[in-house]
Design an enzyme around this catalytic site. Structure first.
Site, PDB file in Angstrom:
ATOM      1  N   THR A   1      27.661   7.122   0.188  1.00 54.57           N
ATOM      2  CA  THR A   1      26.930   8.200   0.868  1.00 54.57           C
ATOM      3  C   THR A   1      26.329   7.751   2.191  1.00 54.57           C
ATOM      4  OG1 THR A   1      24.851   7.651  -0.276  1.00 54.57           O
ATOM      5  CG2 THR A   1      26.328   9.247  -1.353  1.00 54.57           C
TER       6      THR A   1
ATOM      7  N   CYS B   1      13.690   6.045  -6.653  1.00 52.90           N
ATOM      8  CA  CYS B   1      14.351   7.325  -6.401  1.00 52.90           C
ATOM      9  C   CYS B   1      14.915   7.905  -7.693  1.00 52.90           C
ATOM     10  CB  CYS B   1      15.474   7.155  -5.381  1.00 52.90           C
ATOM     11  SG  CYS B   1      16.128   8.723  -4.769  1.00 52.90           S
TER      12      CYS B   1
ATOM     13  N   ARG C   1      20.803  10.150  -9.407  1.00 50.37           N
ATOM     14  CA  ARG C   1      21.613   9.469 -10.416  1.00 50.37           C
ATOM     15  C   ARG C   1      21.893   8.032  -9.995  1.00 50.37           C
ATOM     16  NH1 ARG C   1      27.362  11.985 -11.871  1.00 50.37           N
ATOM     17  NH2 ARG C   1      27.828  11.070  -9.833  1.00 50.37           N
TER      18      ARG C   1
ATOM     19  N   ARG D   1      21.135   5.925   6.460  1.00 49.70           N
ATOM     20  CA  ARG D   1      20.051   6.823   6.827  1.00 49.70           C
ATOM     21  C   ARG D   1      19.152   7.077   5.615  1.00 49.70           C
ATOM     22  NH1 ARG D   1      21.771  12.224   5.564  1.00 49.70           N
ATOM     23  NH2 ARG D   1      23.995  12.326   5.062  1.00 49.70           N
TER      24      ARG D   1
ATOM     25  N   CYS E   1      16.921   8.474   2.550  1.00 54.57           N
ATOM     26  CA  CYS E   1      17.047   9.527   1.544  1.00 54.57           C
ATOM     27  C   CYS E   1      15.978  10.592   1.784  1.00 54.57           C
ATOM     28  CB  CYS E   1      16.887   8.923   0.151  1.00 54.57           C
ATOM     29  SG  CYS E   1      16.866  10.118  -1.194  1.00 54.57           S
TER      30      CYS E   1
ATOM     31  N   CYS F   1      13.567  10.642  -1.952  1.00 52.03           N
ATOM     32  CA  CYS F   1      12.519   9.639  -2.232  1.00 52.03           C
ATOM     33  C   CYS F   1      11.737   9.247  -0.980  1.00 52.03           C
ATOM     34  CB  CYS F   1      13.122   8.408  -2.893  1.00 52.03           C
ATOM     35  SG  CYS F   1      14.204   7.426  -1.821  1.00 52.03           S
TER      36      CYS F   1
ATOM     37  N   TRP G   1     -21.534 -17.651   3.499  1.00 52.54           N
ATOM     38  CA  TRP G   1     -21.380 -16.420   2.722  1.00 52.54           C
ATOM     39  C   TRP G   1     -20.966 -15.255   3.626  1.00 52.54           C
ATOM     40  CZ3 TRP G   1     -23.040 -11.455   2.815  1.00 52.54           C
ATOM     41  CH2 TRP G   1     -22.817 -10.676   1.659  1.00 52.54           C
TER      42      TRP G   1
ATOM     43  N   TYR H   1     -17.410 -13.333   3.526  1.00 58.38           N
ATOM     44  CA  TYR H   1     -17.431 -11.909   3.191  1.00 58.38           C
ATOM     45  C   TYR H   1     -16.652 -11.117   4.237  1.00 58.38           C
ATOM     46  CZ  TYR H   1     -19.389  -7.293   2.054  1.00 58.38           C
ATOM     47  OH  TYR H   1     -19.557  -5.979   1.714  1.00 58.38           O
TER      48      TYR H   1
ATOM     49  N   ASP I   1     -22.474 -16.853  -3.695  1.00 56.76           N
ATOM     50  CA  ASP I   1     -23.002 -15.513  -3.946  1.00 56.76           C
ATOM     51  C   ASP I   1     -23.772 -15.509  -5.263  1.00 56.76           C
ATOM     52  OD1 ASP I   1     -22.629 -12.439  -3.218  1.00 56.76           O
ATOM     53  OD2 ASP I   1     -22.352 -12.653  -5.379  1.00 56.76           O
TER      54      ASP I   1
END
Length: 477
Positions: free
Chosen positions: A30, A38, A41, A63, A65, A68, A419, A423, A439
């Protein structure tokens, strides 16, 4: 990135969402490529080719789909240096750096030569940076054509194309159809009051914990967190122009995705806005890998994410203001700072209406102006020092920044210790192995009194120690 074709086909047959975004399958009969989730089938094994990126599939003539929609696949978390560098370059491409200055400018921002950057892209994605950028532009355009009613000229500009002619030519060449074909199926639709996009993630995702974390730290006027949604003001410098507006983020029912509503004023900055959302909500996380590393620590709250930020400077201000005071007190002070020095923004009733002040604005303040709001003199000077360093480009608090050098630069500034710097690395630089050994909540949750012992115990959680910090905080909540 090398792929095991047999393992990929097994994942394809299982429609396993954990592999979504990790590879794509092209079907030779295809000439269409799909995500592994997806629902079409299952193609025959001999008709399948597997690609590490959507760009690699498109370069080979496949290209996307229409069922999906590969442009909706989640991204990938980066831990090792090569993957992190590649992902950092991807973030810069999404923010228009390649468009603004070309491959040499992009390479300089990443900190490598253009030749090395090309090698990294070939290894990680199977294509060059230019080919990757073209695919991202096209996939964003496809999303805008499908999900919004923006005029085609606006779609071309928002996707990063310099002209509608170039957009039409590349779209037809890659997808063998005119952009208008995607619009014909939708019919006439009125221009929306907000643009809507879905961003996928790998389940599970502890959305309630994420909202709770953000709710307790929301800055009045800048952010608003409801029962099931997060909203805030946004300012984005994109391709030389400043765009301001609002966004809202909520969980999509019955699908592993977040829905992002973006005000039309941000239409031309959509790539940068969505990139920030991905980082802020940790959408690239693979919870299975994190759970495997953390073991029993992650069992109570599967899918817990590390909250990021929409703006690195804003996050750094939060970190300094929050030193040695309660979350509630820090939130009050941050609200005052936003109200006093942030730019007002038109908004509907009950929506956030003020932008957080920029680094240049805070850099221009005197310590006394902050002290009058309740900030201590020492922290006021620390905030101004941080702002002056940020405004003069001494560092960049972005996910593509080098972690070690940025942390070292932060610690060299007055009022910023280990610290605070770590963070910031955890949330602004998106470093998944950041650990807050000193901490107090982490120490209490581990039953330790010394940071050195906490550091040693954290070794088994590498390279996901930032997630360990969030789980320990959640455990103590």
């Amino acid at each position: 990135m090398s792929l095991d074709s047999d393992a990929c086909y097994r994942a394809l047959a299982a429609h396993d969402s954990r592999f979504d975004g990790r590879f794509y399958v092209g079907v030779s009969t295809t000439r269409i490529y799909c995500r592994p989730v997806c629902t079409v089938r299952l193609p025959r094994r001999e008709n399948c080719r597997f690609f590490a990126s959507a760009a690699a599939a498109e370069v080979e003539g496949y290209r996307p789909c229409l069922r999906c929609r590969p442009e909706l696949a989640p991204g990938n978390a980066s831990v090792d240096s090569i993957a992190r560098l590649a992902q950092g370059a991807v973030d810069l491409i999404e923010n228009g750096v390649l468009d603004a200055g070309g491959i040499e400018h992009l390479s300089a921002r990443v900190g490598v030569t253009s030749r090395h950057l090309r090698r990294i892209f070939e290894a990680e994605f199977g294509v060059s940076p230019i080919e990757y950028a073209q695919t991202q532009r096209l996939l964003l355009a496809k999303r805008l054509l499908t999900d919004t009613a923006l005029p085609v000229t606006e779609v071309a500009g928002a996707s990063g194309f310099a002209s509608v002619r170039r957009f039409n030519a590349l779209f037809k060449a890659r997808y063998r159809m005119a952009p208008s074909r995607l619009r014909e199926a939708r019919g006439a639709v009125a221009l929306p009051s907000a643009l809507s996009f879905d961003l996928a993630f790998r389940p599970p995702y502890d959305w309630e914990s994420m909202l709770s974390f953000l709710r307790h730290r929301a800055i009045e006027g800048v952010e608003a967190v409801g029962d099931d949604a997060y909203a805030r003001t946004v300012a984005v410098d994109h391709r030389g122009t400043r765009h301001v507006g609002h966004i809202e983020v909520r969980r999509v029912p019955r699908r592993p995705a977040l829905r992002i509503s973006v005000s039309p004023s941000l239409a031309r900055a959509v790539p940068a806005v969505l990139s920030r959302v991905k980082h802020a909500f940790d959408l690239a996380c693979d919870p299975a890998l994190v759970a495997a590393a953390l073991g029993s620590l992650a069992e109570a709250h599967p899918g817990l994410r590390v909250p990021g930020t929409f703006d690195g400077f804003e996050l750094a201000v939060r970190a300094i203001v929050g030193q040695q005071i309660s979350v509630r007190a820090a939130r009050t002070l941050l609200g005052r700072i936003a109200q006093a020095f942030g730019e007002p923004l038109a908004a509907s009733a009950h929506a956030p209406s003020r932008l957080f002040p920029t680094a240049s604005r805070v850099a221009s303040l005197s310590p006394e102006e902050l002290v009058r709001l309740g900030v201590t003199n020492a922290r006021a000077r620390a905030l101004i020092g941080l702002a002056q360093a940020a405004a003069s480009d001494q560092f960049r608090l972005e996910p593509d920044s080098d972690v070690e050098s940025t942390v070292a630069t932060l610690i060299s500034l007055p009022g910023i210790g280990a610290w605070t710097a770590n963070y910031i690395a955890m949330r602004a630089l998106r470093w998944p192995d950041a650990f807050l050994a000193n901490d107090l909540v982490v120490l209490r949750a581990l039953g330790e009194t010394r940071s050195a012992r906490a550091e040693r115990r954290s070794e088994s959680w590498r390279p996901w120690r930032a997630y360990a910090v969030i789980h320990l905080w959640r455990k103590s909540a």
